[in-house]
Design an enzyme around this catalytic site. Structure first.
Site, PDB file in Angstrom:
ATOM      1  N   ARG A  87       0.861  -1.179   0.000  1.00  0.00           N
ATOM      2  CA  ARG A  87       0.000   0.000   0.000  1.00  0.00           C
ATOM      3  C   ARG A  87       0.901   1.233   0.000  1.00  0.00           C
ATOM      4  O   ARG A  87       1.784   1.371   0.846  1.00  0.00           O
ATOM      5  CB  ARG A  87      -0.887   0.011   1.243  1.00  0.00           C
ATOM      6  CG  ARG A  87      -1.775   1.243   1.306  1.00  0.00           C
ATOM      7  CD  ARG A  87      -2.396   1.428   2.669  1.00  0.00           C
ATOM      8  NE  ARG A  87      -3.181   2.657   2.712  1.00  0.00           N
ATOM      9  CZ  ARG A  87      -3.626   3.207   3.822  1.00  0.00           C
ATOM     10  NH1 ARG A  87      -3.362   2.651   4.985  1.00  0.00           N
ATOM     11  NH2 ARG A  87      -4.326   4.314   3.780  1.00  0.00           N
ATOM     12  N   HIS A 108      -7.378   6.727   0.550  1.00  0.00           N
ATOM     13  CA  HIS A 108      -8.229   5.592   0.932  1.00  0.00           C
ATOM     14  C   HIS A 108      -8.926   4.991  -0.289  1.00  0.00           C
ATOM     15  O   HIS A 108      -9.989   4.360  -0.167  1.00  0.00           O
ATOM     16  CB  HIS A 108      -9.294   6.013   1.962  1.00  0.00           C
ATOM     17  CG  HIS A 108      -8.750   6.441   3.280  1.00  0.00           C
ATOM     18  ND1 HIS A 108      -9.284   7.491   4.001  1.00  0.00           N
ATOM     19  CD2 HIS A 108      -7.716   5.969   4.015  1.00  0.00           C
ATOM     20  CE1 HIS A 108      -8.609   7.655   5.120  1.00  0.00           C
ATOM     21  NE2 HIS A 108      -7.639   6.739   5.157  1.00  0.00           N
ATOM     22  N   GLY A 167      -7.695   8.031  10.477  1.00  0.00           N
ATOM     23  CA  GLY A 167      -7.742   8.827   9.254  1.00  0.00           C
ATOM     24  C   GLY A 167      -9.130   8.631   8.660  1.00  0.00           C
ATOM     25  O   GLY A 167      -9.668   7.522   8.730  1.00  0.00           O
ATOM     26  N   GLU A 195      -8.637  -3.727   2.383  1.00  0.00           N
ATOM     27  CA  GLU A 195      -7.666  -3.126   1.482  1.00  0.00           C
ATOM     28  C   GLU A 195      -6.604  -4.124   1.056  1.00  0.00           C
ATOM     29  O   GLU A 195      -6.101  -4.079  -0.068  1.00  0.00           O
ATOM     30  CB  GLU A 195      -7.023  -1.912   2.161  1.00  0.00           C
ATOM     31  CG  GLU A 195      -7.996  -0.773   2.397  1.00  0.00           C
ATOM     32  CD  GLU A 195      -7.471   0.290   3.329  1.00  0.00           C
ATOM     33  OE1 GLU A 195      -7.089   1.358   2.831  1.00  0.00           O
ATOM     34  OE2 GLU A 195      -7.448   0.065   4.553  1.00  0.00           O
TER      35      GLU A 195
END
Length: 396
Positions: free
Chosen positions: A87, A176, A208, A378
């Protein structure tokens, strides 16, 4: 199709979150996290079992992780891991989709660290470490900003001199993206909708936080901007504020740019107003005990989220669903309830029992807009993108 192991990595400044997948099936072999890297009492959790070990740096963390995978027979040899997906927070305009990382790409990710100083440098460090320890594996960067590359110019440009965009690429990028993409696709399946014809407002609410306006399966607008500090009030980040506050602080408190940056990124948000914590759970407990600043911070948090949802509702015209995800979004029935109270004007009605139980669809039968709770994943998006890029490059 070839079957092989893909490792999905999310590097933090003192942590390393991981999941090992068997692809293309998407089955999780094992997952966990290394926390407090740099400490003699680092915490290494794997499959919900935690042990305390000394881990000096990220290189040690990676070695410890790989040794554990071998020892517990999740892999028989290191070359079974043919791809490592990382990521990466900021891809700027340079990276419009996930990409295989070589020297040139790594340099660019490091350069973009100026736009995401809390994220890109440690993301790049993770890529470097895995490249050195697993030289046979293909390293792939999956960017938080990629999903938002479809945002039109009238939404991504700031009302500054256009020359600043041309020269410095000052614009909204959004973050995101992997989470917003995943939960909206999942919601479309739950509702039996064609994702490419669906319209959602997705609320990724954690330490976040950001909101995304999705039309026909594409990001139309999002709350985070040039950096992840913009938009919503967050755990320690201020979100959108009057920009003239910043030079005011510099002039009147004689602060440097770095000191002002530290205030808006590390000392603001829920922590800054409540004075208690950046963790919403702690702030809520404090509010329930009567702390007035904790109560105010929660009202501010809810108000800003509601305002973004309402503004995006006007942009979409038709909303198939409002989705809550991430730590607060998935687990705080209280926050969801308080936000949805503010959305009654667009016909949102919650089912209190379903909301308390964190069910998939928490809106009532008479709600004009569906409200969903979709756990984000994710790492699965990272693994899928990595597999797509590497399976044609690797001979098994």
């Amino acid at each position: 199709m070839n079957n092989f192991k893909i490792l999905a990595i999310n590097s933090g400044s003192s942590s390393l979150k991981f999941k090992l997948y068997d692809m293309p099936a998407g089955n999780i072999c094992v997952g966990g996290i290394v926390e407090r890297i740099g400490s003699s009492e680092a915490q290494f959790s794997i499959n919900d079992k935690t042990k305390t070990v000394p881990i000096e740096n990220h290189e040690n963390a990676v070695k410890c992780l790989l040794e554990e995978l071998l020892e517990q027979n999740f892999i028989n040899q290191l070359n079974e891991i043919v791809g490592v997906g990382h990521r990466v927070a900021h891809g700027g305009e340079f990276f419009k989709k996930s990409t295989v990382v070589k020297e040139k790409e790594l340099e660019k990710i490091e350069q973009l660290g100026e736009l995401a100083p809390l994220h890109n440098p440690v993301n790049a460090m993770g890529i470097k470490v895995f490249s050195e320890i697993l030289p046979q594996s293909i390293q792939v960067a999956v960017f938080d900003t990629a999903f938002h590359q479809t945002i039109p110019s009238y939404n991504y440009l700031y009302p500054l001199p256009y020359s600043l965009y041309q020269k410095y690429k000052i614009r909204k990028y959004g973050f995101h993206g992997t989470s917003h993409q995943y939960v909206s696709q999942k919601a479309a399946k739950v509702m039996d909708l064609n994702f490419k014809e669906s319209s959602f407002i997705t609320c990724h609410l954690g330490n976040g936080a950001s909101i995304c306006c999705i039309k026909n399966g594409k990001s139309l607008d999002t709350s985070m901007g040039f950096t992840p500090t913009d938009g919503l009030m967050m755990g320690t980040r201020c979100g959108s504020i009057d920009p003239m506050i910043l030079p005011f602080l510099q002039k009147n408190l004689y602060l440097s740019v770095d000191e002002v940056e530290h205030i808006i990124n590390n000392e603001s948000g829920l922590l800054g107003i409540s004075g208690i914590s950046n963790d919403f759970r702690d702030v809520q407990i404090s509010a329930e005990k009567g702390n007035p600043l904790s109560k105010i911070s929660i009202k501010m948090f809810v108000k800003r989220i509601s305002e973004y949802i309402l503004s995006y509702a006007s942009e979409l015209k038709r909303i198939d669903g409002i989705i809550f995800t991430a730590g607060i979004g998935e687990h705080s029935a209280y926050v969801r309830r308080e936000i949805c109270k503010q959305l009654a004007c667009i016909g949102v009605r919650l089912n209190s029992r379903k909301n308390r139980k964190n069910e998939k669809i928490i809106s009532s039968e008479n709600s004009e807009v569906k409200v969903l709770v979709i756990p984000t994943d994710e790492e699965l998006v990272i693994a899928k993108d990595t597999y797509k890029l590497v399976h044609n490059l690797v001979k098994v």
